[in-house]
Design an enzyme around this catalytic site. Structure first.
Site, PDB file in Angstrom:
ATOM      1  N   HIS A 295       9.064  -3.164   3.394  1.00 18.82           N
ATOM      2  CA  HIS A 295       8.982  -3.695   1.700  1.00 18.82           C
ATOM      3  C   HIS A 295      10.707  -3.751   1.180  1.00 18.82           C
ATOM      4  CE1 HIS A 295       5.622  -0.687   2.829  1.00 18.82           C
ATOM      5  NE2 HIS A 295       5.300  -1.727   2.821  1.00 18.82           N
TER       6      HIS A 295
ATOM      7  N   MET B 193       0.968  -2.099  -0.170  1.00 20.53           N
ATOM      8  CA  MET B 193       0.198   0.053   0.269  1.00 20.53           C
ATOM      9  C   MET B 193       0.609   1.429  -0.130  1.00 20.53           C
ATOM     10  SD  MET B 193      -3.808  -0.906   2.354  1.00 20.53           S
ATOM     11  CE  MET B 193      -3.273  -0.228   3.506  1.00 20.53           C
TER      12      MET B 193
HETATM   13  O1  PAF Z   1      -0.271  -6.144   3.569  1.00 23.62           O
HETATM   14  C1  PAF Z   1      -0.827  -4.935   2.582  1.00 23.62           C
HETATM   15  O2  PAF Z   1       0.446  -3.410   2.268  1.00 23.62           O
HETATM   16  C2  PAF Z   1      -1.733  -4.593   2.411  1.00 23.62           C
HETATM   17  O3  PAF Z   1      -2.785  -5.645   2.949  1.00 23.62           O
HETATM   18  C3  PAF Z   1      -2.294  -5.665   0.390  1.00 23.62           C
HETATM   19  C4  PAF Z   1      -1.823  -7.020   1.154  1.00 23.62           C
HETATM   20  C5  PAF Z   1      -0.818  -4.426  -0.003  1.00 23.62           C
HETATM   21  C6  PAF Z   1      -3.588  -5.517  -0.103  1.00 23.62           C
HETATM   22  O4  PAF Z   1      -3.886  -4.172  -0.352  1.00 23.62           O
END
Ligand code: PAF
Length: 285
Positions: free
Chosen positions: A37, A30
């Site tokens: 990430h 997101m």
């Molecule tokens: O973990 C996240 O950031 C969100 O839940 C995802 C998997 C991108 C779905 O919107």
């Protein structure tokens, strides 16, 4: 690195990659990318010939009183970080691109797996997650998809969905990345005041204490859960949503005495208006 903002643009890139026989790794996010990430993107780049990072603040997984509007949106910085970690494509669609009609198809995993833990206070959350992740899987057609262990329930729910819907994708659930003092990296950490940030360390430290007790032989599930509750409860700024343990896979109820298997000890706690989650896996061999 290419920035795709529409479904059509992404489809074109994926068709080219498939025609060239490339393996595809998808990292759904997101945005507001951090080192957690980064570790997912890096892992994807090591294992695939094309890496797609999706950046989409998915409205359907936010409840009416949650932080959809306040959620940080930092696309330029996200693109820079994604590229530096080896991403080939950032897919950053608008809500209208992902949800073109008010009449829509939901993908929902039913049962206790989506009702316990975060599902109790966020009843529509996982339906939104599985719906958007299905759309992303269909668009990016990944060989591998990368998710963080911090969202342990999300990982279990997506595993269930992939199995039930025969999605042809291998899931990679990557370890939690932490700050030096132990706090799990999260895009929501930026909401914390200085005092809340200091108090939030109790999440990882209490789980660490439980893990130490477990490693020393404690097998009483109630004692382990109550120990964490007490430690977090002693922090005046912490407002506990849950401290619970479930058996893996599938988030099944735990026995009083832990026998062979894996167990998820998970916490959700509010500091002011910021709700944070964390967890540890305990394994009896
Ligand atoms: O973990 C996240 O950031 C969100 O839940 C995802 C998997 C991108 C779905 O919107």
């Amino acid at each position: 690195m290419k920035l795709c903002k529409t479904v059509a643009e992404l489809r074109e890139e994926i068709a080219l990659a498939k025609a060239a026989g490339k393996t595809i790794g998808l990292v759904p996010t997101m945005g507001a990318l951090h080192e957690g990430h980064a570790s997912l993107i890096k892992a994807a780049a090591m294992e695939n010939e094309l890496v797609v990072v999706s950046v989409f603040v998915n409205p359907t997984q936010f409840g009416p009183n949650e932080d959809l509007d306040a959620y940080p949106r930092t696309l330029d910085a996200d693109c820079k970080l994604a590229e530096s970690m080896g991403a080939d494509i950032v897919f950053a669609p608008s809500p209208a691109e992902m949800y073109p009609s008010e009449d829509m198809t939901w993908v929902e995993v039913t049962g206790d797996i989506t009702k316990v833990l975060c599902g109790r206070t966020r009843p529509i959350h996982f339906r939104g997650v599985t719906t958007v992740v299905s759309k992303l899987f269909n668009l990016a057609q990944p060989d591998h998809a990368y998710f963080g262990q911090k969202d342990a329930q999300q990982a279990e729910v997506i595993k269930r969905m992939v199995k039930d819907l025969f999605f042809n994708v291998q899931l990679r659930i990557m370890p939690i990345v932490r700050e030096v003092d132990g706090l799990a990296k999260s895009s929501r950490n930026t909401y914390l005041s200085k005092a809340e940030r200091a108090a939030a360390v109790v999440l990882s430290s209490s789980l660490e204490t439980a893990k130490t007790l477990f490693d020393a032989g404690e097998r009483d599930s109630k004692k382990l859960v109550e120990g964490v509750k007490k430690l977090i409860g002693d922090e005046p700024m912490a407002d506990i949503d849950y401290v619970e343990m479930y058996a893996l896979p599938g988030l099944k109820p735990v026995p009083e005495v832990l026998t062979e298997g894996q167990y998820l000890l998970a916490v959700a706690v509010k500091f002011g208006s910021t709700r944070l989650i964390d967890n540890v896996i305990l394994e009896v061999k």
